[in-house]
Write a protein that holds these residues in place. Structure first.
Motif, PDB file in Angstrom:
ATOM      1  N   HIS A 105      37.550  36.639  35.965  1.00 15.69           N
ATOM      2  CA  HIS A 105      39.161  36.531  35.482  1.00 15.69           C
ATOM      3  C   HIS A 105      39.728  35.224  35.556  1.00 15.69           C
ATOM      4  CE1 HIS A 105      39.249  41.021  34.933  1.00 15.69           C
ATOM      5  NE2 HIS A 105      38.746  41.189  36.148  1.00 15.69           N
TER       6      HIS A 105
ATOM      7  N   GLU B 269      41.634  33.378  32.569  1.00 15.56           N
ATOM      8  CA  GLU B 269      42.917  32.849  32.759  1.00 15.56           C
ATOM      9  C   GLU B 269      43.042  31.438  32.440  1.00 15.56           C
ATOM     10  OE1 GLU B 269      44.714  33.991  36.282  1.00 15.56           O
ATOM     11  OE2 GLU B 269      44.352  36.042  36.002  1.00 15.56           O
TER      12      GLU B 269
ATOM     13  N   ALA C  35      36.404  38.802  28.339  1.00 12.58           N
ATOM     14  CA  ALA C  35      36.604  39.394  29.473  1.00 12.58           C
ATOM     15  C   ALA C  35      36.348  40.997  30.135  1.00 12.58           C
ATOM     16  CB  ALA C  35      38.193  39.431  29.662  1.00 12.58           C
TER      17      ALA C  35
END
Lengths: 409, 409
Positions: free
Chosen positions: B50, B54, A64
């Protein structure tokens, strides 16, 4: 018109699991209240170890951030994982490996299926029977099988029958073979080879300049001292053997996908001019050209299996499955059934009481509501046997075995 | 002795990247203060979206609990991902696909390398030149290449030269071919085909009963309306084409590994008796026998690229790289260099100013401390060109181009 690879036409349709599913569905349809327990599937049921989960999350987080993001990795796998394998799986058993001898992949299925590509179409292949079907089918696809006969044997494959009669010890081939697939601890019979028994094969390969393709996917289930964990524990094996290992059954990675293959630098094969070639270089060329490495977070997760905590959790899981295996064996004994394996492997191979594999399958489904795998799914010499898997919950295992124990044979 | 696959002996050693690394190391050794910028690598540099991170975490957590743990999944991939692909990548462009036509894999490299296995060794293969080396090499390994000549061409492969002279439009083969590899937007030239240009190939394949293997790994970089995103936008393509796509360049998955291949149900090939066979069934048999599916958390992560947030983040990343491409083009123009591509692809293909690929490579390294990829690494017709990649930070891109602009040619 574009031509197909006609070797595919020789392949037997693999009806095994669809036929099982169909039978189970039919039975459930007629008996909606039946509580069917599946003891047939060779897939783990327990979740990933916590140590693995934590490492997995950490690696995902690295992906990330720009600073820690990883793009393409080495096709052969990250050195951190290859080093962990060498240090933990081999060094303690006296086996020395170099980094270049370890190839990480996304599964032992892929590796055992792909390995034949680097060898000549003219090589003679030997496989134990019954066995994991991928060895035979990948060779049939490549043209080493020839036509299928009525007994379900491919004409050009050398079958090595493993039955109760020979105590599941594969007989050395009568005619010379080039490539020998051995899977120990064995799927499906759950039996294993001692060091002395495996040494016979290494000696055979050395005498005949053959290559052994040793599938050790169930290595982690070995309980007895006399059973070798790696073929390289046998002297000379580095010159004649490739070894396949996997995190699938060891650490519950069947859905995560990570495995590895060892190709020693000493291993050689010839071209038709008699010149020798390093097999390691051929496999390296194959992997770098046709494969792009395993997912980075998956490799980090796999490396975590070698931490102290990871090892403890893995041992706990394996202990759980092997206690299931013990319960299965004990109940089969009380039921008066003849069975094999289940001591160094999570599979128990049961001789049918005077009926065919499918007849016994039907009996167990209809009278005990228990699903097993008919032995014929693993080769012609699987006839007359069924496989029971220890991959299940304790409760299901106990309940299924209680039911089987209550039957009349 | 066991024989090797002698086709491997025909393979040219792939020195490209090791030679580049060696030259860079040597230069850095002699000039320790030099700040070298690599514009050569075809690998993404920006972290995962992102939305993907997640979803990835969520799926890892599922693997930690008995109730949500996933073991073996379908070899073809989970339906949730296959459906997302159909709904998002194809339906909006008027292309209808069924679930059974989509195969998830761990990389377009594997799929484009493995696809040839289901076809006959006797098929004639055509490839554009220059191009991604995997198409040629996987066919050479399978025996469709024949010996290598002095110009670096395999005797039995049909090369379709793509140069400035023909505006990088591959010419239709003079003699009939069976399998045609097309990669558009193209690696390495960065050029693309319009619908009309691609239609010529679909028509050729229909007329000649050939099969097009269409690699659309860079599809997400297409900016112009006239460029088709899928070969199935062309009428008739379902009968003649297999399409490869990847999350690697679209969503930064080069280190995560996920891709997919479309094999339409209408696509057929023949056996030597003239009987036709569904190619989809052959590929399904290949994948179910030799592959065990993609890591479950990776598939969940890939599916998250289709969420609103995922799509927005992907567009942002692609916009970033394409702005790099624009900056590269602008500076090359000011430098007076001839260049191609970079409009619908992250690669810019630069004609060397009257020198060989390696000579220009050396000049850029020594005079601008910028590393590029010599065109000869992608095939004989790459001579006289170098590839510049837009996968980099804005700062590095600007700095590298400033330096190149300052050179004398």
């Amino acid at each position: 018109m574009t031509l197909i690879n006609e070797n595919y036409l020789h392949l037997e349709e693999s009806y095994l699991f669809s036929k099982i599913n169909q039978k189970v569905e039919d039975y459930q349809g007629k008996n909606p209240e039946a509580n069917i327990i599946s003891m047939g599937i060779g897939d783990v049921t327990r979740p990933l170890p916590h140590a693995v989960i934590e490492a997995f999350h950490r690696a995902v987080d690295e992906m990330a951030e720009k600073e820690t993001f990883k793009g393409y990795g080495p096709e052969q796998g990250y050195p951190f994982l290859r080093r962990a394998i060498i240090e933990n799986d081999y060094k303690p058993r006296g086996v020395k490996l170099s980094l270049g001898e370890v190839f990480i992949s996304d599964g032992a299925k892929c590796d055992t299926a792909n390995i034949q590509e680097i060898f000549s179409k003219d090589n003679k292949v030997a496989i134990t029977d019954p066995v994991y079907p991928v060895y035979v089918e990948s060779n049939v696809m490549a043209g080493r099988g020839g036509p299928l006969d009525k007994e379900g044997r491919y004409k050009n494959i050398t079958y090595l029958p493993c039955t109760a009669e020979n105590n599941f010890q594969p007989p050395l081939p009568e005619e010379r073979v080039d490539l020998i697939y051995l899977c120990y601890p064995n799927n499906p019979t759950g039996t294993s080879l001692t060091k002395d028994q495996l040494r016979e094969w290494v000696d055979y390969a050395m005498d005949n300049k053959s290559i052994i393709l040793f599938d050790g996917a169930y290595e982690a289930y070995i309980q007895e001292e006399r059973i070798p964990h790696s073929i390289y524990e046998i002297e000379g094996a580095r010159e004649v053997a490739i070894e396949f290992r996997s995190f699938s059954k060891t650490a519950g990675f069947t859905g995560v996908r990570c495995a590895y293959t060892i190709v020693p630098e000493e291993l050689e094969a010839e071209d038709t001019q008699g010149k020798t070639h390093q097999v390691n270089r051929l496999w390296n060329r194959r992997q770098t050209t046709k494969f792009n490495g395993v997912s980075y977070p998956v490799q980090v997760a796999a490396a975590a299996t070698y931490t102290k905590r990871g090892q403890r959790e893995i041992q706990e899981s394996i202990g759980y499955y092997m206690e299931n295996a013990r319960i299965i064996r004990e109940n089969l004994k009380e039921a008066g059934l003849e069975y094999y394996g289940g001591v160094n492997a999570p599979y128990i191979w049961v001789k049918t009481p005077g009926m065919s594999s499918w007849e016994f399958f039907d009996k167990l489904l209809e009278e005990a509501q228990v699903v097993v795998t008919p032995g014929t799914g693993f080769g012609p010499h699987g006839e007359g046997y069924i496989r029971i898997s220890a991959f299940n919950s304790r409760k299901n295992t106990e309940r299924a075995m209680e039911r089987i124990k209550g039957l009349e044979f």
